[in-house]
Design an enzyme around this catalytic site. Structure first.
Site, PDB file in Angstrom:
ATOM      1  N   ASN A 155       0.836  -1.201   0.000  1.00  0.00           N
ATOM      2  CA  ASN A 155       0.000   0.000   0.000  1.00  0.00           C
ATOM      3  C   ASN A 155       0.871   1.250   0.000  1.00  0.00           C
ATOM      4  OD1 ASN A 155      -2.491   1.661   0.534  1.00  0.00           O
ATOM      5  ND2 ASN A 155      -1.286   2.134   2.373  1.00  0.00           N
TER       6      ASN A 155
ATOM      7  N   GLU B 146      -5.696  -8.299   4.536  1.00  0.00           N
ATOM      8  CA  GLU B 146      -6.092  -7.559   5.732  1.00  0.00           C
ATOM      9  C   GLU B 146      -7.118  -6.528   5.304  1.00  0.00           C
ATOM     10  OE1 GLU B 146      -4.407  -4.516   9.164  1.00  0.00           O
ATOM     11  OE2 GLU B 146      -3.582  -4.478   7.151  1.00  0.00           O
TER      12      GLU B 146
ATOM     13  N   ASP C  62       1.724   6.608   0.392  1.00  0.00           N
ATOM     14  CA  ASP C  62       0.914   5.620  -0.334  1.00  0.00           C
ATOM     15  C   ASP C  62       1.367   5.507  -1.787  1.00  0.00           C
ATOM     16  OD1 ASP C  62      -0.795   6.026   2.024  1.00  0.00           O
ATOM     17  OD2 ASP C  62      -2.271   4.879   0.867  1.00  0.00           O
TER      18      ASP C  62
ATOM     19  N   ASP D  64      -1.003  -6.618   3.354  1.00  0.00           N
ATOM     20  CA  ASP D  64      -1.204  -5.560   4.336  1.00  0.00           C
ATOM     21  C   ASP D  64      -2.092  -4.457   3.760  1.00  0.00           C
ATOM     22  OD1 ASP D  64      -0.335  -4.337   6.929  1.00  0.00           O
ATOM     23  OD2 ASP D  64       0.458  -2.793   5.598  1.00  0.00           O
TER      24      ASP D  64
ATOM     25  N   HIS E  65      -6.888  -0.322   1.536  1.00  0.00           N
ATOM     26  CA  HIS E  65      -6.450   1.070   1.400  1.00  0.00           C
ATOM     27  C   HIS E  65      -5.612   1.315   0.155  1.00  0.00           C
ATOM     28  CE1 HIS E  65      -8.037   2.056   5.287  1.00  0.00           C
ATOM     29  NE2 HIS E  65      -7.333   1.115   5.872  1.00  0.00           N
TER      30      HIS E  65
HETATM   31 CA   LIG Z   1      -3.268   3.492  -0.509  1.00  0.00          CA
END
Ligand SMILES: [Ca+2]
Ligand SMILES: [Ca+2]
Length: 502
Positions: free
Chosen positions: A104, A244, A176, A207, A211
């Site tokens: 991520n 996750e 990110d 992980d 996101h």
């Molecule tokens: Ca992200």
């Protein structure tokens, strides 16, 4: 949608190792890869069939969830040769190794970010999210709602001397990655290919899977993982993936299109609530609802279950050190459907409450205060020899928490109904006492009935109708006397597993 091939053999019980805290092999106080290799016999004896390692790539932090080099091993933890030996020794024992893949974000020290932040005229700039304060303002994305996994409210961070800010939803040191860059996607698939095929890991724990795209584009996340799942399947068919996705079941569901397994956070919270309140919380019905949701996205879904992981208060502390309740927690986890993950130290009753460092304290192998294998990376506050019995003592005690785990895992493997991972074979029983948690694990020839007493007082259970057939006791927490025909006397927090007598 259903072209994911199930691994040939699905590990029935998994174990999460926080590498730094597990076992030190060279006396520097830091848990390491050779330390893990030296404990494979221990894990095999416990019954573990797969290990999830927290990140082992070079990283400036102690937890290593911000990578600086995806192709190397963190020197504090060992060398590539050490890791190859761990893999080979694990595989010889039938234990799979899953790597934590943290894609991520990277560390700000990763060469990609170093180049990206140095100028906006190089291809690495597009590996990250950049916007001017004005663009952020116009799109109203300057602040994010806090989530269970990130308390960062202001995700846009200054890059000194740069008119644009970069997005880092966890913190400024974890920028990110932006998967709109096709070059980034290529590079990430190349990384997975390296570890799966050239090094030989069995799969990945993904992980922060929910996101990957920021919250204002979050519907793109399951789509990203669908592509990822196909790539992985091409690279090494049958590889395992577990995501996750720290969110309710409705939000987890779509991730099963691309990921074979996802962690079941709702279940973790429900198990904790059961322990707090001593009532069943309609767990079986809730699970059946969740399974229905998951199976609409992938009938072959794998439910990755756990009591807690390295981001949650330890179950031992949730029950304030009560060993009987820890045994109950283990009995629930290890008799429910899915693929359970034991967080290292849970099996000896380790304790710990946030902040994070405190739920990642060193494993207590022996009662020797100078045990050279014990990690010393942090001075323990919760899991000390005075509060947690060392493994070496528990191994000699047939009634210890450790031996309780070992027996439960053995029963899970011996009973096909309990060891079934896919197509969860869970069914309700007619028992409606709120202080009991009961369920069937259905099976064409060897069905199982499980009964847990959720309170701190004995309870007797009357088995009637269909349940009368379950007369063979294959597991009990502590002597659970069948006092008379079809009546079971359960001690406080006691569990029993019954099969049909022959
Ligand atoms: Ca992200
Ligand atoms: Ca070490």
């Amino acid at each position: 949608m259903n072209d994911l091939i199930a691994p040939v053999h699905l590990p029935r019980v998994c174990y999460e190792i926080f590498v730094r805290a597990f076992c030190d092999s060279n006396g520097d106080g830091i848990g390491d890869i050779n330390g893990i290799t030296s404990k494979l016999d221990y894990l095999q004896e416990l019954g573990i069939e797969a290990i999830w390692l927290t990140p082992i790539h070079p990283s400036p932090t102690y937890h290593k969830y911000d990578v600086t080099d995806y192709y190397a091993i963190e020197p504090e933890y060992g060398t590539m040769d050490d890791f190859r030996r761990l893999l080979s020794e694990a595989h010889q024992r039938g234990i799979h190794i899953y790597m934590d893949l943290v894609i991520n974000h990277t560390s700000t020290h990763h060469p990609w970010f170093q180049k990206a932040s140095a100028s906006n005229a190089n291809p690495y700039r597009r590996f990250y999210w950049w916007m001017t304060p004005q663009q952020i303002e116009t799109r109203r994305i300057g602040r994010r709602q806090l989530t269970a996994d990130s308390w960062e409210a202001n995700p846009w961070h200054d890059n000194p001397g740069d008119p644009e800010k970069y997005y880092g939803m966890f913190t400024h040191s974890m920028p990110d990655l932006n998967y709109d860059s096709p070059l980034l996607r290529q590079k990430v698939y190349r990384i997975t290919q390296f570890w799966l095929n050239e090094i030989g890991v069995d799969g990945f724990r993904l992980d922060a899977a929910r996101h990957i795209y920021p919250y204002w584009e979050k519907e793109r996340n399951p789509v990203f993982w669908e592509e990822f799942g196909k790539e992985i399947e091409n690279i090494k068919p049958g590889s395992y993936t577990v995501g996750e996705v720290w969110a309710p079941a409705e939000e987890v569901g779509p991730y099963f299109r691309g990921l074979k397994a996802n962690f079941h956070f709702d279940l973790s919270f429900n198990l904790q609530r059961i322990l707090y309140q001593g009532t069943h919380q309609n767990l079986v019905r809730r699970l059946l609802d969740d399974y229905r949701i998951f199976s609409t996205y992938n009938p072959a879904f794998i439910d990755a279950t756990m009591l807690t992981n390295h981001d949650q208060n330890r179950i031992g502390s949730v029950v304030e050190g009560n060993i009987a309740q820890m045994k109950l927690a283990a009995a629930m986890l290890l008799t429910l459907p899915g693929q359970p993950y034991i967080y290292y130290g849970e099996e000896i009753g380790m304790l710990g409450q946030k902040p994070d460092e405190r739920i990642r304290e060193p494993f207590i192998w022996t009662e020797d205060r100078n045990d050279p294998q014990r990690a010393l990376w942090i001075k323990p506050r919760y899991s000390r020899r005075a509060t947690v019995r060392a493994l070496s003592l528990q191994q000699q005690d047939p009634n210890s928490l450790y031996n309780h785990y070992r027996k439960l895992i053995a029963v899970r493997k011996a009973e096909p109904a309990l060891g079934q991972i896919q197509n969860p074979n869970l069914a309700e029983t007619p028992i409606d006492t709120t202080t009991l948690l009961t369920y069937f694990r259905t099976h064409p020839t060897h069905p199982v009935l499980v009964i847990h007493n959720l309170i701190d007082a004995p309870q007797s259970v009357q088995l009637s109708g269909e349940m009368e057939k379950y007369t063979r006791l294959v597991f009990q927490t502590s002597p659970a006397v069948i006092t008379e025909k079809n009546t079971i006397q359960l001690p406080a927090y006691g569990s029993v597993i019954l099969t049909q007598g022959s």
